[in-house]
Write a protein that holds these residues in place. Structure first.
Motif, short mmCIF file in Angstrom:
data_model
loop_
_atom_site.label_atom_id
_atom_site.label_comp_id
_atom_site.label_asym_id
_atom_site.label_seq_id
_atom_site.Cartn_x
_atom_site.Cartn_y
_atom_site.Cartn_z
N LYS A 1 0.82 -1.22 0.00
CA LYS A 1 0.00 0.00 0.00
C LYS A 1 0.85 1.27 0.00
N SER A 2 0.55 2.16 -0.96
CA SER A 2 1.22 3.46 -1.10
C SER A 2 2.73 3.37 -1.34
N LYS A 3 3.19 2.22 -1.83
CA LYS A 3 4.64 2.07 -2.12
C LYS A 3 4.86 2.09 -3.64
N ASN A 4 6.10 2.37 -4.02
CA ASN A 4 6.49 2.28 -5.43
C ASN A 4 6.92 0.84 -5.71
N ILE A 5 6.27 0.24 -6.69
CA ILE A 5 6.51 -1.18 -6.99
C ILE A 5 7.07 -1.35 -8.39
N LYS B 1 24.84 2.60 -6.61
CA LYS B 1 24.59 3.22 -5.29
C LYS B 1 24.13 2.16 -4.30
N TRP B 2 24.79 2.14 -3.14
CA TRP B 2 24.38 1.19 -2.10
C TRP B 2 24.48 1.86 -0.75
N PRO B 3 23.49 1.74 0.15
CA PRO B 3 22.23 1.03 -0.06
C PRO B 3 21.44 1.59 -1.25
N PRO B 4 20.75 0.71 -1.97
CA PRO B 4 20.03 1.12 -3.17
C PRO B 4 18.69 1.76 -2.82
N LYS B 5 17.96 2.17 -3.84
CA LYS B 5 16.66 2.80 -3.59
C LYS B 5 15.56 1.80 -3.29
N PHE B 6 15.82 0.51 -3.53
CA PHE B 6 14.77 -0.46 -3.19
C PHE B 6 15.02 -0.98 -1.77
N LYS C 1 15.55 3.90 -13.04
CA LYS C 1 14.08 4.04 -12.99
C LYS C 1 13.50 3.86 -11.59
N ILE C 2 14.29 3.34 -10.67
CA ILE C 2 13.76 3.03 -9.34
C ILE C 2 13.56 4.29 -8.52
N LYS C 3 12.39 4.37 -7.90
CA LYS C 3 12.12 5.47 -6.98
C LYS C 3 12.47 5.03 -5.57
N LYS C 4 12.55 5.99 -4.68
CA LYS C 4 12.95 5.71 -3.30
C LYS C 4 12.02 4.70 -2.63
N ASN C 5 12.61 3.82 -1.81
CA ASN C 5 11.86 2.81 -1.05
C ASN C 5 10.97 1.91 -1.91
N SER C 6 11.47 1.56 -3.07
CA SER C 6 10.69 0.68 -3.95
C SER C 6 10.74 -0.77 -3.47
N ILE C 7 9.78 -1.53 -3.97
CA ILE C 7 9.77 -2.98 -3.75
C ILE C 7 9.84 -3.61 -5.14
N ILE C 8 10.75 -4.55 -5.31
CA ILE C 8 10.88 -5.22 -6.61
C ILE C 8 10.35 -6.65 -6.50
N PHE C 9 9.43 -6.99 -7.41
CA PHE C 9 8.92 -8.36 -7.52
C PHE C 9 9.39 -8.94 -8.85
N GLY C 10 9.56 -10.25 -8.89
CA GLY C 10 9.87 -10.87 -10.17
C GLY C 10 9.70 -12.37 -10.15
N ASN C 11 8.82 -12.86 -11.00
CA ASN C 11 8.75 -14.29 -11.25
C ASN C 11 9.65 -14.48 -12.46
N SER D 1 2.83 3.63 -7.10
CA SER D 1 3.14 3.54 -8.53
C SER D 1 3.54 2.10 -8.83
N LEU D 2 3.38 1.72 -10.09
CA LEU D 2 3.72 0.35 -10.50
C LEU D 2 4.39 0.40 -11.86
N LEU D 3 5.61 -0.10 -11.90
CA LEU D 3 6.37 -0.11 -13.15
C LEU D 3 6.56 -1.56 -13.58
N LEU D 4 6.11 -1.87 -14.79
CA LEU D 4 6.21 -3.24 -15.30
C LEU D 4 7.23 -3.30 -16.44
N ILE D 5 8.06 -4.35 -16.43
CA ILE D 5 9.04 -4.52 -17.50
C ILE D 5 8.80 -5.87 -18.15
N GLU D 6 8.32 -5.86 -19.38
CA GLU D 6 7.96 -7.09 -20.09
C GLU D 6 8.64 -7.12 -21.46
N LYS D 7 9.37 -8.18 -21.73
CA LYS D 7 10.12 -8.29 -22.99
C LYS D 7 9.25 -8.76 -24.15
N ASP D 8 8.33 -9.67 -23.88
CA ASP D 8 7.50 -10.28 -24.93
C ASP D 8 6.51 -9.25 -25.50
#
Length: 258
Positions: free
Chosen positions: A26-30, A118-123, A90-100, A51-58
């Motif tokens: 909730k209310s996070k950048n994903i 950059k480390w610690p990173p934005k996610f 492209k990552i915004k601050k405190n993002s959460i990254i999901f990936g199957n 916000s939700l950012l999707l990266i799809e190759k197909d």
């Protein structure tokens, strides 16, 4: 459905919920890598991310996702190959990254994330699905058969929080292997100063290329005699798997001083 892209779509709703419920969305950048047909995406949207950012190759899947989510302002979709995509930018601050993740490139994706400048990173959270065998190598504890290059590399930057198994029947088409979800968090503080992660890759590569042999010969390709004396716990008659991760980080630090 493309075999070359290693596509197996997650269809089990219980597992999808279990993945998304690992964190508060909730209310996070994903960011979602490889959303496919959007099963995980739907569950994320229900939780009202900022916000939700999707990266799809197909291309076909990208077009389908575009049609489905065109009315949602908070969703941005990129038709891109994740390995060539500038994810860090492209990552915004405190993002959460999901990936199957597609099985055939999942370790490359993980290493790409570990190599962020950059480390610690934005996610703040990283939730990725791997083939079970690969997940075991990522987690591989020191002095076990799964310990090796990948676990040494991952351990340097990430902490493993949780893991759970996913049966092949949770996917369509059904893969021939089990999967594992890993929940990882970046280490806030890193105690070794390795300038370039490529050097740690190189050193683990040199030493693990002769996995069964003692390190005494190969280590001389990396460090001078004087440098070797600077590492307290280094026993030259050890095998690569008998060295703690910290020793690899120390070797890399010394190597970079050359």
């Amino acid at each position: 459905m493309k075999k070359s892209l290693g596509q197996n779509f997650l269809i089990d709703l219980n597992i999808i919920k279990k993945i998304v419920n690992l964190v508060n969305v909730k209310s996070k950048n994903i960011i979602e890598i490889g959303p496919g047909k959007g099963a995980l995406t739907d569950e994320i949207i229900k939780k009202n991310p900022k916000s939700l950012l999707l990266i799809e190759k197909d291309d076909n899947l990208f077009n389908e996702l575009n049609k489905r989510f065109s009315n949602k302002k908070e969703i941005k979709i990129f038709n891109a190959d994740i390995l060539k995509f500038n994810l860090e930018k492209k990552i915004k601050k405190n993002s959460i990254i999901f990936g199957n993740l597609p099985y055939n490139i999942s370790s490359q994706i993980l290493v790409k994330i570990i190599k962020f400048k950059k480390w610690p990173p934005k996610f703040g959270n990283l939730i990725l699905m791997f083939q079970k065998e690969l997940a075991e190598r990522i987690i591989g504890k020191f002095n076990t058969s799964k310990y090796g290059r990948l676990s040494i590399l991952t351990n340097y930057k990430l902490k493993i929080m949780k893991k759970f198994s996913v049966s092949p029947n949770c996917f369509f088409p059904v893969p021939k292997v089990d999967s594992t979800v890993l929940f990882l968090k970046p280490h806030k503080k890193i105690f070794f100063r390795i300038k370039k992660l490529e050097n740690l890759e190189k050193i683990t590569n040199i030493l693990f290329s002769s996995k069964r042999k003692m390190i005494n010969k190969n280590i001389k390709k990396i460090l001078s005699k004087n440098q070797l004396n600077l590492i307290k716990d280094l026993n030259l008659s050890s095998r690569p798997s008998e060295l703690q991760p910290d020793i690899y980080y120390k070797i890399t630090e010394l190597f970079e001083k050359n």
